[in-house]
Design a protein around this motif. Sequence first.
Motif, PDB file in Angstrom:
ATOM      1  N   THR A   1       9.405  -3.290 -11.407  1.00  0.00           N
ATOM      2  CA  THR A   1      10.330  -2.820 -12.443  1.00  0.00           C
ATOM      3  C   THR A   1       9.972  -1.368 -12.738  1.00  0.00           C
ATOM      4  OG1 THR A   1       8.880  -3.429 -14.270  1.00  0.00           O
ATOM      5  CG2 THR A   1      10.409  -5.137 -13.481  1.00  0.00           C
ATOM      6  N   GLU A   2      10.611  -0.799 -13.749  1.00  0.00           N
ATOM      7  CA  GLU A   2      10.334   0.589 -14.106  1.00  0.00           C
ATOM      8  C   GLU A   2       8.924   0.757 -14.670  1.00  0.00           C
ATOM      9  OE1 GLU A   2      13.096  -1.032 -14.659  1.00  0.00           O
ATOM     10  OE2 GLU A   2      14.807   0.257 -14.123  1.00  0.00           O
TER      11      GLU A   2
ATOM     12  N   GLY B   1       0.823  -1.203   0.000  1.00  0.00           N
ATOM     13  CA  GLY B   1       0.000   0.000   0.000  1.00  0.00           C
ATOM     14  C   GLY B   1       0.857   1.252   0.000  1.00  0.00           C
ATOM     15  N   TYR B   2       2.013   1.167  -0.648  1.00  0.00           N
ATOM     16  CA  TYR B   2       2.872   2.354  -0.809  1.00  0.00           C
ATOM     17  C   TYR B   2       2.401   3.051  -2.077  1.00  0.00           C
ATOM     18  CZ  TYR B   2       7.051   5.227  -1.370  1.00  0.00           C
ATOM     19  OH  TYR B   2       7.916   6.285  -1.521  1.00  0.00           O
ATOM     20  N   MET B   3       1.795   4.235  -1.923  1.00  0.00           N
ATOM     21  CA  MET B   3       1.049   4.834  -3.024  1.00  0.00           C
ATOM     22  C   MET B   3       1.865   5.879  -3.790  1.00  0.00           C
ATOM     23  SD  MET B   3      -1.475   2.906  -2.775  1.00  0.00           S
ATOM     24  CE  MET B   3      -2.746   3.525  -3.873  1.00  0.00           C
ATOM     25  N   ARG B   4       3.164   5.652  -3.888  1.00  0.00           N
ATOM     26  CA  ARG B   4       4.016   6.610  -4.578  1.00  0.00           C
ATOM     27  C   ARG B   4       4.861   5.834  -5.578  1.00  0.00           C
ATOM     28  NH1 ARG B   4       4.842  11.619  -3.180  1.00  0.00           N
ATOM     29  NH2 ARG B   4       3.543  11.387  -1.347  1.00  0.00           N
ATOM     30  N   LEU B   5       5.073   6.450  -6.721  1.00  0.00           N
ATOM     31  CA  LEU B   5       5.848   5.787  -7.757  1.00  0.00           C
ATOM     32  C   LEU B   5       7.334   5.884  -7.427  1.00  0.00           C
ATOM     33  CD1 LEU B   5       4.708   4.487 -10.245  1.00  0.00           C
ATOM     34  CD2 LEU B   5       5.139   6.598 -11.498  1.00  0.00           C
ATOM     35  N   LEU B   6       8.042   4.773  -7.439  1.00  0.00           N
ATOM     36  CA  LEU B   6       9.498   4.812  -7.225  1.00  0.00           C
ATOM     37  C   LEU B   6      10.177   5.192  -8.539  1.00  0.00           C
ATOM     38  CD1 LEU B   6       9.827   1.546  -5.112  1.00  0.00           C
ATOM     39  CD2 LEU B   6      10.114   3.892  -4.270  1.00  0.00           C
ATOM     40  N   SER B   7      11.227   5.975  -8.447  1.00  0.00           N
ATOM     41  CA  SER B   7      11.932   6.408  -9.663  1.00  0.00           C
ATOM     42  C   SER B   7      12.675   5.222 -10.289  1.00  0.00           C
ATOM     43  CB  SER B   7      12.933   7.511  -9.325  1.00  0.00           C
ATOM     44  OG  SER B   7      13.998   6.953  -8.575  1.00  0.00           O
ATOM     45  N   ASP B   8      12.964   5.361 -11.587  1.00  0.00           N
ATOM     46  CA  ASP B   8      13.761   4.343 -12.290  1.00  0.00           C
ATOM     47  C   ASP B   8      15.081   4.123 -11.574  1.00  0.00           C
ATOM     48  OD1 ASP B   8      11.715   4.417 -14.072  1.00  0.00           O
ATOM     49  OD2 ASP B   8      12.894   5.139 -15.773  1.00  0.00           O
ATOM     50  N   ASP B   9      15.633   5.203 -11.075  1.00  0.00           N
ATOM     51  CA  ASP B   9      16.925   5.134 -10.409  1.00  0.00           C
ATOM     52  C   ASP B   9      16.859   4.276  -9.137  1.00  0.00           C
ATOM     53  OD1 ASP B   9      19.643   6.117 -10.376  1.00  0.00           O
ATOM     54  OD2 ASP B   9      19.037   7.119  -8.501  1.00  0.00           O
ATOM     55  N   PHE B  10      15.815   4.499  -8.350  1.00  0.00           N
ATOM     56  CA  PHE B  10      15.648   3.703  -7.121  1.00  0.00           C
ATOM     57  C   PHE B  10      15.438   2.228  -7.467  1.00  0.00           C
ATOM     58  CE2 PHE B  10      13.516   1.789  -3.553  1.00  0.00           C
ATOM     59  CZ  PHE B  10      14.069   2.390  -2.432  1.00  0.00           C
ATOM     60  N   VAL B  11      14.586   1.975  -8.459  1.00  0.00           N
ATOM     61  CA  VAL B  11      14.309   0.592  -8.872  1.00  0.00           C
ATOM     62  C   VAL B  11      15.603  -0.080  -9.337  1.00  0.00           C
ATOM     63  CG1 VAL B  11      13.107  -0.833 -10.589  1.00  0.00           C
ATOM     64  CG2 VAL B  11      11.892   1.034  -9.435  1.00  0.00           C
ATOM     65  N   ALA B  12      16.428   0.669 -10.067  1.00  0.00           N
ATOM     66  CA  ALA B  12      17.681   0.099 -10.572  1.00  0.00           C
ATOM     67  C   ALA B  12      18.628  -0.235  -9.428  1.00  0.00           C
ATOM     68  CB  ALA B  12      18.344   1.070 -11.545  1.00  0.00           C
ATOM     69  N   ARG B  13      18.627   0.584  -8.401  1.00  0.00           N
ATOM     70  CA  ARG B  13      19.534   0.327  -7.278  1.00  0.00           C
ATOM     71  C   ARG B  13      19.118  -0.897  -6.482  1.00  0.00           C
ATOM     72  NH1 ARG B  13      19.816   5.548  -4.018  1.00  0.00           N
ATOM     73  NH2 ARG B  13      18.275   6.343  -5.479  1.00  0.00           N
ATOM     74  N   TRP B  14      17.842  -1.284  -6.571  1.00  0.00           N
ATOM     75  CA  TRP B  14      17.337  -2.458  -5.849  1.00  0.00           C
ATOM     76  C   TRP B  14      16.827  -3.508  -6.828  1.00  0.00           C
ATOM     77  CZ3 TRP B  14      17.692  -3.094  -0.580  1.00  0.00           C
ATOM     78  CH2 TRP B  14      18.036  -1.961   0.172  1.00  0.00           C
ATOM     79  N   ARG B  15      17.422  -3.560  -7.985  1.00  0.00           N
ATOM     80  CA  ARG B  15      16.957  -4.412  -9.093  1.00  0.00           C
ATOM     81  C   ARG B  15      16.634  -5.840  -8.645  1.00  0.00           C
ATOM     82  NH1 ARG B  15      15.214  -2.926 -13.338  1.00  0.00           N
ATOM     83  NH2 ARG B  15      16.978  -1.567 -13.842  1.00  0.00           N
ATOM     84  N   GLY B  16      15.404  -6.266  -8.902  1.00  0.00           N
ATOM     85  CA  GLY B  16      15.014  -7.638  -8.577  1.00  0.00           C
ATOM     86  C   GLY B  16      14.783  -7.885  -7.092  1.00  0.00           C
ATOM     87  N   ARG B  17      14.848  -6.826  -6.288  1.00  0.00           N
ATOM     88  CA  ARG B  17      14.730  -6.992  -4.831  1.00  0.00           C
ATOM     89  C   ARG B  17      13.540  -6.253  -4.260  1.00  0.00           C
ATOM     90  NH1 ARG B  17      18.965  -9.330  -2.208  1.00  0.00           N
ATOM     91  NH2 ARG B  17      20.482 -10.034  -3.729  1.00  0.00           N
ATOM     92  N   ILE B  18      12.646  -5.758  -5.116  1.00  0.00           N
ATOM     93  CA  ILE B  18      11.438  -5.078  -4.637  1.00  0.00           C
ATOM     94  C   ILE B  18      10.224  -5.839  -5.155  1.00  0.00           C
ATOM     95  CG2 ILE B  18      10.198  -2.893  -4.455  1.00  0.00           C
ATOM     96  CD1 ILE B  18      12.660  -1.454  -5.576  1.00  0.00           C
TER      97      ILE B  18
END
Length: 190
Positions: A140-141, A87-104
Motif C-alpha cells: 500500500t502507500e 528485493g526491489y529497493m526503491r519506493l513505489l509512488s502512491d500513483d503506481f500503487v494506486a494503479r495496481w491496487r491490491g495487486r502488488i
Amino acid sequence: RKKLGILISGRGSNMASLVEASRAAECPYEVVLVASDQPDAPGLAWAEAQGIATFAQSPRGMPKPEYESRIDAALREAGVEAIALAGYMRLLSDDFVARWRGRIVNIHPSLLPKYKGLDTHARALAMGDADAGCSVHIVTEELDGGEILGQATVRIEARDTAETLAERVLREEHRLYPRVMTEWIKQLPR
Ligand code: GAR
C-alpha cells in the motif's frame, strides 16, 4: 495461470524461488517478466538464462513518474496481472500503487509490524529479540504497512550477527514467498 511480473534490484534469490515454484504443473501463476531498476542486477542475468523476458530501466536522469510509467508499460505489455517485489529497493509512488491496487505483494525481512524499512536484522539483534523472521504483505502507500499474508519465524541465537541471521531468514523467505504467492494469487480476481 495468472501472469506474474517480478521487480528486483539485485541478487534475485527470492525471484528465483518464485520462478522455480512456478515450474510445478499445478502452480497457479507463471512469471512473464522480471524487471529491475539496476541493469546489472545478477538476478536479471539469471532470469534471462531461464528464458524469462526481462526489462531493465535505470531511474537515473529521469523524473520518477517517467521511470515508473516505463516500468508500468513493460508490465502491461507483458500481460502482467500481479506484481511481486523481491528485493526491489526503491519506493513505489502512491500513483503506481494506486494503479495496481491490491495487486502488488512484497517480501520483507522482519516480523512486521516490527522493523519496517532497512537494517531489520541488526535492529532485531539490538533489541534483544528472541525471534526474527520474514513477512509477505500487500503493498500500500504506507511503507511495509499493508495487510500481512504470511510470516515465518526464526529463533535468534546468542552468537548471531546480522549476517548469520539474514542467511537463516533468507532460507525461510525462499519457502514462504512461493507458498503465500500460490494461495494469494489463486483468489485474485482476473
Ligand atoms: C531479501 O532478504 C528481502 O527480504 C529483502 O532484500 C533481500 C533481497 O534478496 N527485501 C527488503 O529489504 C525490502 N525492503 P534477494 O534479491 O536475493 O531476493
